[in-house]
Design a protein around this motif. Structure first.
Motif, PDB file in Angstrom:
ATOM      1  N   PRO A  76       0.805  -1.227   0.000  1.00  0.00           N
ATOM      2  CA  PRO A  76       0.000   0.000   0.000  1.00  0.00           C
ATOM      3  C   PRO A  76       0.834   1.272   0.000  1.00  0.00           C
ATOM      4  N   TYR A  77       2.066   1.189   0.531  1.00  0.00           N
ATOM      5  CA  TYR A  77       2.879   2.408   0.574  1.00  0.00           C
ATOM      6  C   TYR A  77       3.408   2.776  -0.806  1.00  0.00           C
ATOM      7  N   THR A  78       3.645   1.747  -1.636  1.00  0.00           N
ATOM      8  CA  THR A  78       4.150   2.059  -2.973  1.00  0.00           C
ATOM      9  C   THR A  78       3.129   2.872  -3.759  1.00  0.00           C
ATOM     10  N   GLU A  79       1.863   2.613  -3.493  1.00  0.00           N
ATOM     11  CA  GLU A  79       0.842   3.369  -4.212  1.00  0.00           C
ATOM     12  C   GLU A  79       0.819   4.818  -3.794  1.00  0.00           C
ATOM     13  N   ARG A  80       1.268   5.076  -2.581  1.00  0.00           N
ATOM     14  CA  ARG A  80       1.166   6.439  -2.075  1.00  0.00           C
ATOM     15  C   ARG A  80       2.411   7.258  -2.367  1.00  0.00           C
ATOM     16  N   LEU A  81       3.336   6.687  -3.122  1.00  0.00           N
ATOM     17  CA  LEU A  81       4.496   7.480  -3.549  1.00  0.00           C
ATOM     18  C   LEU A  81       4.052   8.465  -4.609  1.00  0.00           C
ATOM     19  N   ASP A  82       3.885   7.935  -5.800  1.00  0.00           N
ATOM     20  CA  ASP A  82       3.342   8.749  -6.878  1.00  0.00           C
ATOM     21  C   ASP A  82       1.908   8.278  -7.048  1.00  0.00           C
ATOM     22  N   TYR A  83       1.008   8.972  -6.372  1.00  0.00           N
ATOM     23  CA  TYR A  83      -0.365   8.465  -6.309  1.00  0.00           C
ATOM     24  C   TYR A  83      -1.054   8.484  -7.664  1.00  0.00           C
ATOM     25  N   LEU A  84      -0.480   9.209  -8.608  1.00  0.00           N
ATOM     26  CA  LEU A  84      -1.121   9.232  -9.916  1.00  0.00           C
ATOM     27  C   LEU A  84      -0.714   8.038 -10.757  1.00  0.00           C
ATOM     28  N   SER A  85       0.409   7.385 -10.418  1.00  0.00           N
ATOM     29  CA  SER A  85       0.678   6.120 -11.086  1.00  0.00           C
ATOM     30  C   SER A  85       0.823   5.035 -10.039  1.00  0.00           C
ATOM     31  N   GLY A  86      -0.093   5.035  -9.095  1.00  0.00           N
ATOM     32  CA  GLY A  86      -0.060   4.091  -7.985  1.00  0.00           C
ATOM     33  C   GLY A  86       0.001   2.650  -8.433  1.00  0.00           C
ATOM     34  N   SER A  87      -0.863   2.285  -9.371  1.00  0.00           N
ATOM     35  CA  SER A  87      -0.903   0.898  -9.828  1.00  0.00           C
ATOM     36  C   SER A  87       0.439   0.474 -10.388  1.00  0.00           C
ATOM     37  N   ILE A  88       1.084   1.377 -11.112  1.00  0.00           N
ATOM     38  CA  ILE A  88       2.340   1.025 -11.761  1.00  0.00           C
ATOM     39  C   ILE A  88       3.415   0.800 -10.709  1.00  0.00           C
ATOM     40  N   ASN A  89       3.465   1.670  -9.714  1.00  0.00           N
ATOM     41  CA  ASN A  89       4.461   1.507  -8.665  1.00  0.00           C
ATOM     42  C   ASN A  89       4.259   0.190  -7.938  1.00  0.00           C
ATOM     43  N   ARG A  90       3.014  -0.103  -7.655  1.00  0.00           N
ATOM     44  CA  ARG A  90       2.696  -1.323  -6.936  1.00  0.00           C
ATOM     45  C   ARG A  90       3.078  -2.543  -7.779  1.00  0.00           C
ATOM     46  N   HIS A  91       2.787  -2.426  -9.060  1.00  0.00           N
ATOM     47  CA  HIS A  91       3.147  -3.477  -9.991  1.00  0.00           C
ATOM     48  C   HIS A  91       4.659  -3.690  -9.974  1.00  0.00           C
ATOM     49  N   ALA A  92       5.402  -2.601 -10.013  1.00  0.00           N
ATOM     50  CA  ALA A  92       6.859  -2.707 -10.034  1.00  0.00           C
ATOM     51  C   ALA A  92       7.361  -3.397  -8.776  1.00  0.00           C
ATOM     52  N   PHE A  93       6.809  -3.029  -7.638  1.00  0.00           N
ATOM     53  CA  PHE A  93       7.268  -3.641  -6.395  1.00  0.00           C
ATOM     54  C   PHE A  93       6.914  -5.126  -6.373  1.00  0.00           C
ATOM     55  N   CYS A  94       5.697  -5.457  -6.807  1.00  0.00           N
ATOM     56  CA  CYS A  94       5.301  -6.865  -6.865  1.00  0.00           C
ATOM     57  C   CYS A  94       6.266  -7.637  -7.744  1.00  0.00           C
ATOM     58  N   MET A  95       6.587  -7.061  -8.891  1.00  0.00           N
ATOM     59  CA  MET A  95       7.471  -7.755  -9.820  1.00  0.00           C
ATOM     60  C   MET A  95       8.828  -7.983  -9.194  1.00  0.00           C
TER      61      MET A  95
END
Lengths: 215, 356, 117, 544, 183
Positions: D236-255
């Motif tokens: 959840p914290y990755t989404e709150r970095l750049d909240y406008l590309s939250g999904s992408i950040n989260r995706h990157a961390f998952c990957m």
């Protein structure tokens, strides 16, 4: 005014949360005795104030985007007359603390709040503003803006959806409608920290005057 | 109705003169007239505020104020009550006298212009032989208020805003002036009543093709003089937060707010009077039946109707275009509008001499 | 209403409006005190130095140009009023005047005085 | 890989290239770093992706991820450390790679490592009077929240250190602005700084002389918090970095976690993740477009952008259960499968959006006022873009091809046909207009990708079994992804526990902000706002 | 010279085209959803996470075993599970839930708690109207007064979340995790 008689267009009294707070507030107001004429004037002024709440554009993080959504076409807070977002704290009535407040930002928020004209209100929007939210374990985050400035309404969510923000604003409308306008002035005591600040300002002022004298 | 109004006023006048001393009569009349002006002024501002907010909302596929009263019409009343009861913040380090004088000058400037307008047939405060000139002159008083406000606040944003507004308004003053001159050439007078009379058969825009050029130039220049977007550089929300009135709170800010809307009305009204026939009905020469129907509509409806159309145009422009940059602004004025309006004067003069 | 009293009335009315509004505002509004309230607003950060300092204003040239053209415009107005009477001769005379004016504008344009610097 | 190893043997003779790492890695002594860095730069490695500070408990060090604008897929990692914890100093590389400027300030702020000859060793995120360096493992200072002291003085002087001939440290300091400069604060509370950026702008009339961006008004210490969270909790914290590309950040961390833990994600999940990424990108660019229009005064355009963005929010809400923060990807797949009418909704949206873009072009792109304000303003050449590391649409507008989706394809991006949107460098030099128009073009390209993915959605499951407690094997992992603002990177250093040892997010926004000063010099105040909007940064991403 | 005039006229033409777009919107209906007026129709989508709840059946029973996995998994300690050990009539000691406290004011709605719950005892609902005047009101007790754990559901049927694979296997791993924490 009784809490029960409070009218909000197309919303029922019982659908609102936290009516106990308002009832208690009314009880306290009544203790000082109610002057009918002043009460009436109060109601008139409060009617105006509650329908014209101009927010300060203040957004730090994600909640700011949802706040923009509230202003956009889908939710449109203009319907309530709240759309005149002012960028200057002098002309705004409410500050939406939309987003995390960190240590470095806290003095800025305090200064903005201080510079707002009375009567002024604060809505803590989202988890970060209410309690530090996701970041409450962080070394740099303020754990709730009520540590810095008095908060009137808390709108939970991370971030709250636009309609939830409208609900929060309706809550504030109710609060404003109940207030005794002429009993409003609440002068917060100047804290020791503020005294330091005031002294510094005074010094600067002196320096400024001295500089003028030289010229 | 306006004629009945005049009759009514005359009756009151005779009633008063019959009963009270002459000096008192004129005093009472002054007070009444003044109050009338003030009420009209405030009402127009209030109406325009809600009008703009609704229209702007429709442009943005929103609904706009609709919860305070039917269709949200009491929204401005609520705003007014709110703004009256807001604290006026005592500032430090500012120039107190000028700071408090600024809203007064702004209001006075727009009220003076307001006094020079004609609202319907025979309803006007004053009728000069230099009417157009007068309107041009007093409408630029407001800018002094704006500049004083910006300077006296001792705030960097407002100072930059004031500087910009200075550059902007003096530039566009010129075009407004020259476009009016084209009309003076056509109408042969600077007296508003004379200009009205000259438009009885056909409004000026139907009298010469060059009036259209003048009208467009005038509308742009007038729009720029009201400091409303795309010419809102002195306020420039996204650059200077609130520009010249950034430090004003409560009712002192309210004065700027009201004056802004009144200036919007005043500029549209001047445009109507000078170009669109003012309170004159739409007449087609030789088409008696049509003219009679048009005459049946009261003159004040013509006046306010046409003014509203111009205001609507101005709103449409405001809510569509981005803000100009200061060099674009000067380019527009000095390199496009000024040459065009100078050429327009010459062409208009030739038109008047050779084709009329 | 005869004539120029209107200015006095309007002036007084403006005064009434501003004073009245301010008095109501001052009387009704709640007030609060704190150390930062009267300070300048600059996005929540204390101002660096003073705002009243030497400041380059780009419109100085513009102001002078404006002055020139505005004075000319004032001179043109009387001609505009009686232009019909003067007829073509008046037009020629004035167009000479206007051409000089336009040449001046062209010169300023050419020299870059109309650019914001 | 082999070429790079050869190259490394050439630039750093005698150094061993570590085995079994994701990228070729060499460890250097502090005084060797500059020489190797210079040689690498000459060999074409001109893009410093990331600079991470690490506390090894016995030493403090930095990790450099370096890539090239010509040999785009190559990545080299340099490492260095100093055992001195009292007065740690390292050598700066900010003169070699300009983007290191801010990164080194960040390392100083977090770890207390000072960089020799770095011109500006102010604290970047924390207040000037902050006690201690929070990212050190032994940090235990207590700092309370001030409410009055705005502490503006510490921003005025730029401290720096340099070495004299004997190798002793000499402290120096410089004034940032002259005494008589007209310095105006834009932000933190300002409608056009896109968050709480604080710009101190020195003005000469309308002309901007110098811009000094100040960060940290939304520094939440996410990376530090991550060190005490488990991997699923970090999401959840990755989404709150750049909240406008939250999904992408989260995706990157998952990957990143999936790759490290060897988890294979089903195809369907990969496809849906990509659709969500692209929808997020469209939403972000719409907001970016709207905000740019609003900053230039066209509020109506902003409202139109938000109107269309709401449609994406609806798709998010319906499938993932969140609007701005969908919280859809989890380690091993997705939380839930998409709703049955997902494909229909998405294809409807794609068709609608294509029409809308045309409308936007008529409304705003064609507007002479807008184009006049954007053309020939804020030129960013390709060289500067690479040096500053301004990736994403900003870099591509300057002609720098840096799309991670193309050069290191992840998830389903290798299965779709799409073009990297680039602006032709012959006709334009990367001005505000290029940065503006490239976003709208990217929206169209994203719609293409969405359409292809949506039409070929595989039908295997959306998640796989993962152990309840995810533990990564010891080592360092780096994952790049193309967020709406550019090259987003996740650096995880694991010591085999359920919590990461160090997490660093490579923020694309920080480098974008560093471009403000070179771009705005000599332009007008209004251009400052336009350039800022065209860079389209998100402050919480930069501040983390 | 020619460019000067073409610039002006193409500029005006493009401005007018822009005005046409806004004009079109002016006459087309607004997209605004009237929230308080049409409150009933404007409920968020089913999956929307706005509040954590603990469903109770008609006998005032819930499924929570007070294992505390949700509280452990919460990134920011939003959930507090107060439990006590009691001895029932058979002499067996068991753990019962006293209070299940949920701080709405700091919840980040990541959904981790409901995903890891082995019993499926908690779930997110989409009631979003929570604004209050006092911060303490946001701390909610999810188990209703007098409620107790439902007894029949001994072999927990994963009826609430059938498809979700991670939830299942996290269930298996759950006791292990708890042990680890106790050590």
């Amino acid at each position: 005014m009784e809490v029960k008689n409070l009218r909000v267009k197309s919303m029922n009294h019982v659908t609102f949360n936290d009516n106990e707070y308002l009832e208690q507030y009314v009880e306290e107001l009544k203790k000082g005795g109610v002057n009918v004429a002043i009460g009436c004037l109060d109601d008139c002024i409060n009617w105006g104030r509650s329908h014209s709440v101009w927010p300060l554009t203040f957004a730090t993080a994600c909640c700011g985007i949802e706040f923009m959504c509230v202003g956009a076409a889908r939710t449109d807070f203009a319907r309530f007359g709240w759309e005149v977002t002012r960028n200057s704290p002098r002309q705004s009535d409410v500050v939406f603390v939309a987003g995390t407040i960190v240590n470095k930002m806290a003095p800025v928020l305090k200064r903005l709040y201080d510079q707002m004209a009375e009567p002024k209100y604060v809505i803590a929007m989202g988890g970060c503003a209410i309690s530090g939210g996701p970041f409450k374990n962080s070394y740099n985050v303020v754990k709730g803006v009520n540590e810095i400035i008095p908060v009137d309404v808390y709108v939970p969510g991370c971030p709250p959806r636009p309609n939830a923000v409208l609900y929060g604003m309706l809550q504030m409308e109710r609060k404003i409608k109940l207030e005794g306008f002429f009993k409003l002035p609440k002068k917060p005591a100047i804290t020791p920290e503020e005294k330091v600040w005031a002294e510094r300002l005074a010094k600067e002022e002196e320096a400024r005057k001295a500089a003028k004298g030289i010229k | 109705m306006s004629l009945e109004l005049i009759d009514g006023i005359n009756k009151i006048h005779t009633l008063l003169t019959d009963n009270i001393e002459a000096t008192w009569v004129s005093l009472i009349e002054y007070v009444l007239v003044g109050l009338g002006f003030l009420t009209l002024y405030a009402l127009i501002a209030l109406f325009l505020i809600i009008f703009e907010r609704k229209i702007c909302a429709y442009f943005q596929c929103r609904l706009g104020p609709n919860r305070v009263g039917p269709w949200g019409i009491f929204q401005v009343i609520a705003d007014m009550v709110k703004i009256l009861t807001k604290e006026i913040i005592p500032l430090k380090h500012n120039d107190k006298l000028l700071y408090y004088a600024a809203p007064f000058i702004v209001i006075m400037g727009s009220l003076l212009t307001f006094g020079g307008l004609q609202f319907a047939e025979g309803v006007y405060g004053v009728d000069f032989n230099v009417g157009v000139f007068y309107l041009l002159a007093v409408s630029s008083i407001s800018i002094i208020g704006v500049m004083l406000a910006g300077w006296s606040s001792n705030n960097k944003y407002s100072l930059i805003g004031a500087m910009r507004s200075g550059a902007q308004v003096i530039s566009f003053e010129l075009s407004a002036c020259l476009s009016m001159m084209a009309i003076v050439i056509l109408g042969g007078s600077m007296n508003l009543s004379a200009l009205m009379a000259a438009q009885e058969d056909a409004w000026f825009i139907f009298q010469s093709p060059f009036t259209w050029v003048a009208l467009v130039i005038y509308l742009i220049a007038a729009h720029a003089e009201t400091n409303r977007g795309p010419f809102d550089l002195p306020e420039a929300e996204s650059e200077l937060t609130a520009g010249y009135h950034v430090e004003y709170s409560g009712i002192t800010f309210g004065f700027f707010y009201v004056a802004e809307y009144c200036n919007l009305f005043i500029n549209a009204a001047i445009g109507t009077l000078v170009f669109l026939g003012g309170w004159q009905a739409l007449h087609i020469p030789g088409c008696e039946g049509f003219n009679a129907v048009m005459d049946a509509i009261p003159s004040y409806i013509w006046m306010f109707g046409k003014t509203l159309v111009l205001i609507f145009l101005s709103l449409w422009v405001r809510w569509t275009f981005p803000r100009l940059r200061i060099d674009q602004l000067l380019h527009l004025e000095w390199k496009i509008m000024l040459p065009f309006s100078l050429a327009n004067i010459l062409l208009m003069a030739i038109w008047v001499i050779y084709f009329k | 209403m005869s004539s120029y009293e209107i200015f006095v009335i309007v002036f007084i009315m403006a005064l009434v409006m501003v004073l009245g509004g301010s008095v109501i505002g001052l009387l009704l509004s709640p007030k609060s005190e704190n150390a930062q309230k009267g300070e300048q607003y600059e996005s929540g950060i204390p101002t660096r130095g003073t705002s009243w300092m030497q400041f380059k204003v780009g419109y100085y040239l513009i102001a002078i140009l404006f002055l020139m053209f505005d004075v000319e415009a004032v001179l043109l107005f009387p001609w505009a009023v009686i232009m019909k009477g003067l007829g073509a001769e008046g037009l020629y005379a004035v167009s000479f005047f206007l051409v000089v004016l336009i040449l001046g504008l062209a010169y300023a344009w050419r020299k870059g005085a109309l650019e914001w610097k | 890989m082999e070429d790079i190893k050869k190259l490394l043997a050439k630039v750093a003779p005698g150094k061993e290239v570590a085995e079994g790492t994701q990228y070729p890695t060499i460890e250097l002594e502090p005084n060797e770093v500059r020489a190797v860095a210079k040689k690498l730069k000459e060999a074409g490695f001109d893009y410093l992706i990331n600079l991470t500070g690490v506390d090894y408990t016995d030493a403090l060090g930095t990790v450099y991820h370096i890539s090239s604008s010509t040999n785009k897929t190559a990545v080299v990692v340099l490492k260095t450390k100093t055992a001195d914890r009292e007065e740690p100093v390292l050598y700066t590389v900010s003169d070699i790679w300009k983007s290191a400027d801010l990164y080194e300030r960040e390392v100083y702020d977090f770890f207390g490592i000072r960089f020799i000859d770095h011109p500006d060793m102010r604290r970047i995120f924390l207040r000037g009077d902050w006690k201690g360096f929070p990212f050190r493992k032994d940090y235990n200072e207590v700092n309370d929240t001030p409410t009055t002291n705005v502490n503006i003085d510490s921003l005025e002087t730029l401290p720096s250190i340099t070495l004299d001939k004997e190798g002793k440290i000499i402290e120096k300091s410089k004034q940032l602005f002259g005494n008589n400069e007209y310095v105006v604060n834009f932000g933190p509370q300002h409608p056009a700084t896109h968050g709480v950026l604080h710009l101190r702008v020195s003005l000469d009339g309308e002309i901007v002389k110098k811009v000094d961006p100040n960060f940290g008004y939304i520094h939440r210490g996410i990376e530090k918090m991550c060190e005490s969270l488990t991997y699923p909790q970090i999401l959840p914290y990755t989404e709150r970095l750049d909240y406008l590309s939250g999904s992408i950040n989260r995706h990157a961390f998952c990957m990143c976690v999936e790759k490290a833990a060897g988890i294979e994600v089903p195809q369907r999940a990969q496809y849906i993740r990509c659709i969500f990424d692209e929808l997020t990108r469209v939403a972000s660019h719409l907001l970016g477009w709207g905000c740019m229009a609003m900053d230039m005064g066209a509020i109506t355009a902003f409202i139109y952008g938000m109107r269309d963005r709401e449609k994406i929010m609806d798709i998010f809400e319906e499938n993932a259960g969140g609007r701005l923060m969908p919280a859809y990807s989890i380690i091993g797949g997705l939380t839930k499968d998409v709703v049955p009418n997902f494909q229909q909704t998405v294809s409807d949206f794609v068709a609608y959006m294509r029409e809308s873009i045309k409308e936007y072009h008529t409304l705003f792109t064609g507007n002479p006022i807008a184009t006049g304000r954007m053309h020939n303003v804020g030129w960013l050449t390709k060289e500067t873009a690479v040096a500053l590391g301004t990736t994403g649409p900003t870099g591509r507008a300057s002609g720098w091809s840096n799309d991670v989706r193309k050069l290191a394809p992840y998830a389903a991006y290798d299965k779709v046909k799409f073009n990297e949107v680039l602006r032709n460098t012959d006709t334009c030099k990367g001005d505000s207009f290029d940065r503006y128009i490239i976003r709208l073009d990217e929206v169209l390209e994203s719609l293409n990708i969405i359409e292809q993915l949506n039409d070929n959605l595989p039908t295997d499951g959306v998640n796989v079994k993962v152990p309840a407690i995810v533990k990564l094997p010891e080592g360092e992992y780096y994952q790049r992804a193309e967020s709406a603002r550019g090259d987003f990177g996740v650096y995880i250093k694991s010591d085999g526990n359920k919590n990461p040892y160090r997490v660093k997010f490579r923020s694309p926004c920080m480098t974008l902000i560093s471009a403000l000063d070179p771009l705005c010099k000599g332009e007008k105040i209004a251009d400052l706002i336009t350039i800022g909007a065209s860079l389209d940064y998100v402050i919480p991403c930069a501040d983390r | 010279m020619k460019k000067y005039f073409t610039d002006i006229f193409s500029g005006i033409w493009n401005l007018l085209k822009g005005m046409k777009i806004t004009g079109k919107v002016l006459v087309s209906p607004a997209v605004t959803e009237c929230y308080p007026e049409k409150r009933d129709e404007l409920q968020p989508k089913e999956r929307f996470r706005a509040e954590l709840t603990m469903p109770h059946n008609e006998n005032n029973e819930h499924k929570c075993t007070a294992c505390g996995i949700c509280a452990m998994n919460c990134p920011n300690q939003t959930i507090t599970v107060n439990k006590s050990k009691i001895t029932d009539e058979n002499g067996k000691s068991k753990i019962v839930l006293d209070q299940y406290l949920y701080d709405l004011g700091s919840c980040i709605f990541c959904g981790l708690c409901s995903r890891v719950c082995p019993q499926g005892a908690i779930e997110f609902t989409n009631n979003f109207e929570h604004a209050v005047y006092t911060r303490s009101k946001l701390i909610k007790q999810l188990n209703k007064p007098g409620s107790k754990k439902v007894e029949v559901a001994k072999p927990v049927a994963p009826a609430a979340k059938p498809a979700s694979a991670p939830a299942q296997q996290e269930k298996e791993a759950a006791p292990k995790q708890e042990n680890e924490n106790n050590q």
